[in-house]
Design an enzyme around this catalytic site. Structure first.
Site, short mmCIF file in Angstrom:
data_model
loop_
_atom_site.label_atom_id
_atom_site.label_comp_id
_atom_site.label_asym_id
_atom_site.label_seq_id
_atom_site.Cartn_x
_atom_site.Cartn_y
_atom_site.Cartn_z
N THR A 102 27.99 53.84 115.86
CA THR A 102 28.25 54.68 117.33
C THR A 102 29.27 55.29 116.47
O THR A 102 30.18 55.28 116.07
CB THR A 102 29.58 52.83 118.02
OG1 THR A 102 30.02 52.18 117.34
CG2 THR A 102 28.34 51.25 118.41
N GLU A 155 28.13 56.51 103.16
CA GLU A 155 27.56 58.11 103.24
C GLU A 155 28.12 58.77 103.55
O GLU A 155 28.80 59.66 103.79
CB GLU A 155 26.67 57.63 102.35
CG GLU A 155 26.27 59.20 101.62
CD GLU A 155 27.01 59.71 100.78
OE1 GLU A 155 27.15 59.41 99.62
OE2 GLU A 155 27.83 60.72 101.08
N GLY A 213 26.01 73.29 120.15
CA GLY A 213 26.33 72.30 120.12
C GLY A 213 26.89 71.59 119.20
O GLY A 213 27.61 70.13 119.29
N ASP A 227 38.84 65.69 112.91
CA ASP A 227 37.72 64.73 112.66
C ASP A 227 37.95 64.98 111.15
O ASP A 227 38.05 64.19 110.13
CB ASP A 227 36.95 65.73 112.87
CG ASP A 227 35.26 65.55 112.06
OD1 ASP A 227 34.93 64.20 112.09
OD2 ASP A 227 35.04 66.44 111.30
N LYS A 231 38.59 62.43 107.86
CA LYS A 231 37.47 62.30 106.47
C LYS A 231 38.47 62.23 104.82
O LYS A 231 37.97 61.52 104.22
CB LYS A 231 36.86 63.55 106.23
CG LYS A 231 35.32 62.77 107.38
CD LYS A 231 34.21 65.16 107.85
CE LYS A 231 33.41 64.43 108.84
NZ LYS A 231 33.52 65.28 109.65
#
Lengths: 347, 347
Positions: A102, A155, A213, A227, A231
């Site tokens: 999701t 991963e 995109g 983002d 990470k």
């Protein structure tokens, strides 16, 4: 050799979920013959509901219906096997492994977080590409997986299928990691590359990234560094066993980088990159995401366009880097497949 | 968790062997606590003979004696535990794992090849950094390990402790590899870098590499491409399950590269690198080692000095690269330790 049977439940039929099913379908024989696994998909869920068949669903049919742009492709498969209610069916099903794809939500990790918790508590292994739950709750989820003697694989949360998590956990085992730096977001690296190579303004380069995109219509997650921060948070969890919330990462995006900044750096034989970093000073973990002027002989300076990379600094090896794609349908599907193939031998 | 006991036999007490013992000594507690292994070294052999104690040798004492530049450090440890005869004692010993670090011999693989065969036949797992046996006889050795239900590990044969073998076998599992290119030899890359950056002649640059200990006094293994060819052969074994003898690799070294060649390439925005390559065309495996003019945006063009790299071209990920050291004492010792830590979960 005795083959291992895996029944999978897939939640999330977006780019990653359908990318994984694509790969699973095309690699079916190889997975059985080379890796000694019999894989069946017993349930697939999207936002509209869950399709379930304890004997296994026909993946190719799901992919075909999905490609036909139907309003409710899973219901169209077989109405009698479809349930429009929540995902509860999934956790009660005969699946051994939940594949959770999701969308990432960095505020509370939902719905991924609840899905993963429930699956672990039901004794299912979990493979996820969802950065929300892993960056926000990794330590708790890991404990939960240990308590239930199941595995939690992720991963695909960092650098898609380019080896990063397993590279650090397995390939570098035995050496002590001092720090990791990385180009962890493809969209921002693409924008910075366009600005430098084609002398485009930030706005023009962003517009192009959106057309291709790479960037969402609301590009904030990328260009404000969220983002990359997620990470960084995941890497600090994996490397230093320490939980850092994405919101706790010192974070500066590239919104204020002008073409002039990029060109000035170039004049000085430097290149501006959005660098995510984790390092340990004494007992303190330091984390950051910010634009950094790198000298051109820095291994990360040469990573251009949408390509991503991590550079790991270790005691035995000095700097070791991995460079590869950081997003994409088959690239992230590969991460899920790789986690699945390792599941039976993983500790 | 129940700890696994490993008794090790080490053959070869040169740079790699003593580098591994160094690391083993400094990481002792971590190996026990974090990786649940109890490791004892029960025998150590060099060209003079074998030191053996079934209850475990004192690693620190061996390293101290070795550093004292004695004529026969192993005998000096304890004459009653020393046997000057061949390695036969090792194979009859109570060790579970042979760590084979004798020097590479690309003609017949000896003495490593016989050592490895005997150990496998005696039911011992083998970890080796020796390129000879793996490049010349991998397929046979692999079958022998399967027959005896033991493992054959050789991460250190390519790129030292920089993940290469396990990266390909484990991290990229699930994707199909089309080709691999690499900078597989540090000495030649160092020489080419010096020629370009400091406008040195080939002979001057070679001399410097020799002073720094990168190149042997007979530098042929490096500069004529033999070392890289052995690694190409190992990669083709691992990736395509096909045996290619190092002498069958199309091979051209850097002996005839002049400063003028390097400078001409630079003028055209190119850089000369010694590239090892393996790819598959139809059913045919093509292998080569030769100087190639790379464009500067090639990920391998940016790998300078003694650093090594491999770039793997796969169907799901496109090009994925690993960059890191390709030689060195602790760098190769790390490869052996990593193989040891993975042994119990490896298939």
């Amino acid at each position: 050799m005795v083959k291992k049977n895996y029944n999978l439940s897939l939640i999330g039929l977006g780019t990653v979920g359908s990318g994984f099913l694509d790969i699973l379908s095309s690699r079916k024989h190889e997975i059985t013959d080379k890796y000694d696994l019999n894989v069946k998909v017993v349930s697939v869920s999207d936002t509209k509901g869950t399709l379930y068949d304890q004997d296994g669903l026909e993946i190719e049919k799901i992919l075909r219906l999905k490609s036909e742009d139907l309003k409710n492709p899973l219901k169209s498969y077989d109405e009698s096997k479809f349930d429009k209610d929540s995902y509860e069916l999934v956790f009660e099903s005969n699946s051994d492994v939940l594949v959770e794809t999701t969308p990432t939500n960095l505020e509370d990790g939902e719905p991924g977080l609840s899905n993963i918790k429930k699956a672990l508590n039901k004794g299912k292994d979990v493979i996820t590409t969802n950065k929300g739950p892993i960056s926000l709750e990794y330590q708790n989820l890991y404990k939960l997986s240990q308590k239930n003697q199941v595995k939690l694989m992720f991963e695909g949360t960092v650098l898609a299928g380019t080896p990063a998590i397993n590279f650090i956990k397995k390939d570098l085992a035995g050496s002590n990691i001092k720090s990791v730096r990385g180009i962890l977001n493809g969209t921002t690296n693409y924008i910075l590359s366009k600005m430098e190579k084609e002398s485009k303004s930030f706005d023009k380069a962003l517009e192009e990234a959106q057309k291709l995109g790479y960037a969402e219509s609301d590009p904030s997650a990328d260009i404000d560094g969220w983002d990359a921060a997620a990470k960084v948070s995941i890497l600090s969890n994996v490397i230093f066993d320490q939980s850092i919330d994405p919101s706790e990462v010192l974070r500066e995006g590239i919104r204020n980088i002008s073409l002039e900044d990029v060109k000035n750096a170039e004049k000085n034989n430097k290149r501006i990159k959005l660098i995510g970093k984790v390092n340990k000073k004494g007992k303190e973990i330091k984390t950051s995401v910010k634009p950094v002027k790198l000298s051109l002989n820095d291994s990360l300076a040469q990573v251009m366009d949408a390509t991503n990379a991590i550079s790991v600094n270790t005691d035995h090896l000095g700097e070791v880097s991995v460079i590869g794609p950081g997003a994409g349908k088959k690239e992230t599907g590969q991460a899920v497949l790789n986690d699945l193939l390792r599941l039976k031998d993983y500790r």
